[in-house]
Write an enzyme that holds these catalytic residues in place. Structure first.
Site, short mmCIF file in Angstrom:
data_model
loop_
_atom_site.label_atom_id
_atom_site.label_comp_id
_atom_site.label_asym_id
_atom_site.label_seq_id
_atom_site.Cartn_x
_atom_site.Cartn_y
_atom_site.Cartn_z
N CYS A 206 -12.11 22.97 -3.05
CA CYS A 206 -11.95 21.66 -3.69
C CYS A 206 -13.31 21.10 -4.09
CB CYS A 206 -11.22 20.70 -2.76
SG CYS A 206 -9.47 21.10 -2.58
N ASP B 15 0.86 -1.18 0.00
CA ASP B 15 0.00 0.00 0.00
C ASP B 15 0.91 1.24 0.00
OD1 ASP B 15 -1.82 2.01 0.39
OD2 ASP B 15 -2.62 1.24 2.29
#
Lengths: 424, 424
Positions: B366, B179
Site C-alpha cells: 500500500c 460518523d
C-alpha cells in the site's frame, strides 16, 4: 393574452408580489402580496407568447428590445422574485423538450476551431475598452473576484483574487509562467512585477486586450519580464514551470476539453504547477443559457466536474487541489452591475440604450445564476507529479501574506492606475 | 526456469541491482548494479511461473507463503526497486488481458448488500485488537494521517488529522454529528469531547470496534454525548447537522456509490456540512489490486473522482471543497510498517509467521501504491446549500488553532491513553 399570462405565472409565482400590465392594458397580480412589488409591462401580445414558449432565450431578448419593460423595480428584482419561489422552478413538458433539443444541437454543433475561437472572442472582448472601464476594477480583472470578507470592495476583492491565484501557483523565483487567456494583462503584470516570476508569456485572441496588455507592459517597465502575444493556446510551444488560466476555459468548448488538458500537460514542466480558474456547474453537465450563447459568449460552455475529471485523469495530469468558489461571482457581478448602472449614461453614449439593457440583463442574469442556481467557480490546481505542489495547503495563506508585504514594499503596484489603463 | 526469469526481469529492471536465486540454485543479476542490492530467492519453479503470469495477485501470495524469500533487503526494498525503473511498467499483452477480465468480473460481481458488507468488515476489522495496538497510534486512527511537517511523528500526524477534519466540519456548539464507519471511536470522542459537538452517533459494522468504542465512551465520561451503534449506514434514520466518514467509503463498493450520496443527502440537515475522507485513484477508475481484495479488504473499491462526481451532482449535494492528500498515506503506512516490524515477534505470537509476512506485504504494498503510483486520499466537503460552509477556507486553519487550544485547555485529552485502549 391575459389568460396565457395567468396560466403561466400562477403556477410559478406563489410568494412575493408581481404586477403585470398586459398588452391589453389589464393589471394582473400574482403572489401573496408580501415584500416590495415588482412590476412589468408587455408591449405586445407576441411578447407574451414568446416568453411563455421559451423563457430562457426570450426573457433577455424581450428586455433588451424594450418589449418587456420594468415598471417597478429592476430586471434583477424580477429575477430575484422568480427565483424566490417555494417550489423549485419545474419546467413544463414543452420547456423540457426545448432543453433536450438544445442539448443535442449544442453537442452536435459545438466545435471551437482556431478561427471560430477568434471570432467568439472578438464578439465580446473586442468591445470598446471604455465600456469595461465603466464597471470593472482599475486592473480590469474580468473574472470572479475573491471576497475575503463580505464587506470587501471590488478593488480589494480583485487584488485578493490575484494574490490567491499567485499563491496557489507556489511560484519560485525565476519561474517561466504561461497565462492562457491573459485578458488586459493584469495577472501577468502582477506575477512578473510583484510575485517574482522570471518570465511571463500571456496569450489572448483579442486585439483590444493584446494592445492594452502590451501598452501596460511598456508603461510599467516590465517589458523584459512579460510578453503578451496573439496566440491560440493550442499553438503555444515550449515548457513552462507554471501555467495559469483564469476565465478562459469557459470558451474552450465542449469538444476541446480533452485537447486543453493534453496540451497543458505537454506545456508543463515535470515539476510544474498549473492553476485553472473556470466557471462551472455544480449539478452536472448542461448547455449554456441560450441567450448568453447568442448575445454574450458565443461558443462558450460551462463544465461540470464530472465532465472534466475523465479528461484530467486521462491526460496524465494529477489534480492536487480543488477550491469551489461559491457566491464570490455573485458578489462580483453585483458590484459590476451597480457600477455599470451608476454610469449607464456613459455606456449609452458609447453604444445605445438597447445595448445598455442587454448589458444590464447579462450582469443581472449571471448574478442570479451564481446566487440562486447551480453556477460556481472551480479553481483546479494540477501538476504532473504528486509533490510538485506543497503537501499541505498552508502555503496559500503564507504566500498571500508574503505577496501583501511585497505589494506594500514595492512602493508602486506593478499594476498601473485606473486612469492610465483607459484605452482612449 | 532461468530463461523465464531472464525474459521477465530483463525487460523490467534496467536500474539498480536485483539478484535472483533461481529454484535451480543459479544466481542471476539484473539492472545496472547501482545502489544497494536487493536479493530474492524462489523456492520452486511454479513460483516463478505464477509470478510471471499474474504478478498483481501472486507476488503477495508467494511472499506470504514463503515461496519468494527476501535474501537481501526487505519486500519494501524490492517494491521500490521495481517502481524505480526509467520506463514505466508496461504490462505484456497477457497481463493486460487479465486486467480486462478482472475489471469486467469485478463490475459484475460487486454488490455489497448489508450481509456481505458485514462479512467484509469482519474479515479485517474484527482481527484481534492487540494486533492494531502494535502499529497504530494510541487513538487507533486507522486511516491516513495528516503530516503538517515531514518530521511529524505518527501520533502528531494523527492528532493533526482529527483536528483537520473537525475544523473542516465547521462545527457549531450543539451540532448533531453522524460518523459513518466510526472505527474504534477516536474521532467521535474527539468531536464530542474537544470540538464541542452536541451529540455524536458513530456507526460501525465491526463487533470488535463497537465494543472498544463503547468502552472508551464509558471510560471517558462522554457516554451522554457519544453513542456508538452497530448499524449499516443505509439503515440510519434522522437528520444530522454534520456527517463525517473517514476511511469507510472504500468499502461502499462500486455499485453503491449512488446510494451512499443519496442516503447522506437525506440524512443531512438543510444547512448541514459533510466531510468524506476516502482513498481514491488519481488517474481514473480501476479495480482493486486482486491480492488486496482477496486477503485484506474483500469487496473494497477505490473510486476515481470521475466516478464519484456524477453521483454527487445527481444527489443534489453541492461539492464545496476538495483536498487531495498526496503522500500523507505513504508516510502513515511507512510509520505503521516500521512499528509493526519492530514488534513483529508479538504479532507472530498473536497469529503466526505467515500472517506477519502477509501483513508486512499489505503495509509495504500500500505504501508503494501511494508513493509511486496513482493512489491518493480525497477529502470532499459536501453540503446541501452553497453557503453552508464558509466562503473562504481560512476557517480551517483558524479552527485548527482553536482546537489546539481546546486540547491544551481541556487538561485531559478526550481520548484515553494508549494503554487504556488495549482491548485485553
Amino acid at each position: 393574452m391575459d389568460w396565457l399570462l395567468k396560466l403561466a405565472f400562477r403556477q410559478i409565482i406563489e410568494r412575493g408580489s408581481l404586477i403585470i400590465r398586459s398588452p391589453s392594458g389589464q393589471t394582473l397580480s400574482f403572489g401573496d402580496g408580501q415584500g416590495p412589488p415588482v412590476g412589468i409591462r408587455f408591449t405586445d401580445r407576441m411578447a407574451v407568447v414568446a416568453l411563455v414558449l421559451d423563457p430562457d432565450l426570450k426573457l433577455g431578448e424581450l428586455y433588451t428590445d424594450g418589449r418587456l419593460i420594468m415598471e417597478q423595480g429592476g430586471i434583477y428584482d424580477f429575477l430575484r422574485l422568480v427565483h424566490d419561489q417555494p417550489a423549485a422552478l419545474r419546467k413544463p413538458l414543452l420547456g423540457r423538450l426545448v432543453d433536450r433539443a438544445r442539448l443535442a444541437l449544442r453537442w452536435l454543433s459545438h466545435s471551437n476551431g482556431a478561427a471560430r475561437s477568434r471570432r467568439n472572442v472578438a464578439h465580446h472582448y473586442d468591445l470598446d475598452g471604455r465600456l469595461y472601464d465603466l464597471f470593472l476594477d482599475e486592473d480590469r480583472q474580468y473574472s470572479c473576484a475573491y471576497y475575503e470578507t463580505p464587506e470587501a470592495t471590488l478593488e480589494e476583492a480583485q487584488r485578493a483574487k490575484r494574490r490567491h491565484i499567485a499563491a496557489k501557483l507556489a511560484l519560485r523565483p525565476g519561474d517561466r509562467v504561461l497565462d492562457i487567456g491573459c485578458g488586459w494583462g493584469g495577472l501577468g503584470l502582477y506575477l512578473a512585477g510583484v510575485a517574482g516570476a522570471g518570465e511571463v508569456l500571456g496569450v489572448t485572441l483579442s486585439d483590444e486586450q493584446l494592445a492594452t496588455a502590451q501598452r501596460r507592459a511598456r508603461e510599467s517597465g516590465l517589458e523584459g519580464a512579460v510578453r503578451f502575444e496573439m496566440q491560440d493556446y493550442r499553438a503555444v510551444e515550449g515548457r513552462f514551470d507554471r501555467i495559469v488560466s483564469v476565465g478562459m476555459f469557459e470558451h474552450v468548448g465542449l469538444h476541446n476539453q480533452r485537447t486543453f488538458f493534453e496540451k497543458c500537460k505537454s506545456l508543463l514542466a515535470d515539476d510544474g504547477v498549473m492553476l485553472l480558474h473556470t466557471i462551472g456547474l455544480s449539478d452536472g453537465p448542461w448547455f449554456t443559457n441560450p441567450w448568453i450563447d447568442k448575445y454574450i459568449f458565443p461558443g462558450g460552455h460551462l463544465p461540470a466536474l464530472s465532465e472534466l475529471m475523465p479528461w484530467i485523469e486521462k491526460s496524465g495530469l494529477v489534480l492536487t487541489d480543488v477550491e469551489i468558489l461559491r457566491l464570490h461571482y455573485a458578489s462580483t457581478l453585483r458590484d459590476w452591475r451597480e457600477r455599470f448602472m451608476a454610469r449607464r449614461d456613459e455606456a449609452a453614449k458609447l453604444y445605445d440604450d438597447r445595448f445598455c439593457r442587454m448589458w444590464e440583463f447579462y450582469l443581472a442574469g449571471c448574478e442570479a445564476a451564481f446566487r440562486w442556481r447551480n453556477v460556481v467557480v472551480f479553481q483546479l490546481q494540477l501538476a504532473r507529479k504528486q509533490d510538485a505542489a506543497p503537501l499541505t495547503r498552508n502555503y496559500i495563506e503564507e504566500g498571500e501574506a508574503a505577496l501583501r508585504r511585497a505589494e506594500a514594499g514595492s512602493g508602486r503596484s506593478a499594476v498601473p492606475e485606473g486612469r492610465r489603463l483607459a484605452s482612449v
